[in-house]
Enzyme design. Sequence first.
Site, PDB file in Angstrom:
ATOM      1  N   GLU A  15      12.096  -9.044 -16.727  1.00 32.81           N
ATOM      2  CA  GLU A  15      11.098 -10.119 -16.738  1.00 32.81           C
ATOM      3  C   GLU A  15      10.795 -10.534 -18.174  1.00 32.81           C
ATOM      4  O   GLU A  15      10.728 -11.728 -18.500  1.00 32.81           O
ATOM      5  CB  GLU A  15       9.822  -9.620 -16.046  1.00 32.81           C
ATOM      6  N   ASP A 195       6.266  -2.899  -2.369  1.00 33.55           N
ATOM      7  CA  ASP A 195       6.398  -1.872  -1.333  1.00 33.55           C
ATOM      8  C   ASP A 195       5.034  -1.670  -0.708  1.00 33.55           C
ATOM      9  O   ASP A 195       4.058  -2.289  -1.124  1.00 33.55           O
ATOM     10  CB  ASP A 195       6.913  -0.563  -1.965  1.00 33.55           C
TER      11      ASP A 195
HETATM   12  N1  ADE Z   1       4.199   0.005  -8.503  1.00 29.87           N
HETATM   13  C1  ADE Z   1       4.938  -0.499  -7.497  1.00 29.87           C
HETATM   14  N2  ADE Z   1       4.795   0.206  -6.367  1.00 29.87           N
HETATM   15  C2  ADE Z   1       3.910   1.197  -6.668  1.00 29.87           C
HETATM   16  C3  ADE Z   1       3.351   2.263  -5.929  1.00 29.87           C
HETATM   17  N3  ADE Z   1       3.682   2.440  -4.635  1.00 29.87           N
HETATM   18  N4  ADE Z   1       2.495   3.092  -6.558  1.00 29.87           N
HETATM   19  C4  ADE Z   1       2.175   2.908  -7.859  1.00 29.87           C
HETATM   20  N5  ADE Z   1       2.684   1.920  -8.609  1.00 29.87           N
HETATM   21  C5  ADE Z   1       3.538   1.073  -8.023  1.00 29.87           C
END
Ligand code: ADE
Length: 230
Positions: A15, A195
């Site tokens: 990025e 996620d």
């Molecule tokens: N960054 C992206 N996904 C994450 C997660 N599940 N926990 C902490 N930081 C993150």
Amino acid sequence: MEEKTIGLMGAMSEEVARLYARMTDRSEESLGGVTFYSGVLAGRRVILCCAGIGKVNAACAAQLLILKFGAKALIFSGIAGNMTSKIGVGDVVIGETLLYHDAERRMIADTFPNLQEFHGDPAMIAAAEAACAAEGVRYLVGRIATGDNFVGDSATKNAIAAKCAPDCVEMEGAAVAHVAAKYETPCVVLRAMSDDADENAYETLVVKDFDITEYCDTAARICEELIRRL
Ligand code: ADE
């Protein structure tokens, strides 16, 4: 051109590379293992860096951006684990409130700026909303919880939800907002959901269900649009 320098913190080198490629009048300087790229983006003077993961890396870079490189506003753009059903993977949370989920908030608030929670700057949030809308990205303005662990199991996710009810969880935002508050510098944190902070989180991120290339393209466009609107 308005000569107010804007500090830009990207979470991923891809990025940062995209933003750097769009900058003119470029120079760079490395400090503490972090390269700070200075130049002009969307008609504004910016200092860009990839700070590294976690609260200390974020705080160090944020302080350098402000004190050494003269940033008068900070923008952090990165990814996070989704904690709400209101949005999904690929959508964005713009941080209205940022807090640590893994710290003694009351003890930290004993010293200046005496805050247990930190806040995005209203004008920068409004500009970020407009930038997301212009790029056709679904977003919400919400609550971001920060800690030094990657959240990748339901028990931890549920414990964090019970403790502070965030919309997403990540590893830098509150530290950036904390440093910004110490130096009375406006900031905004943008997080694209990569996620669901559960048992599949690591897999989703690493196996690239979440398309890093697409994310980096979108994030760089949102950042540039946001800068244009400040
Ligand atoms: N960054 C992206 N996904 C994450 C997660 N599940 N926990 C902490 N930081 C993150």
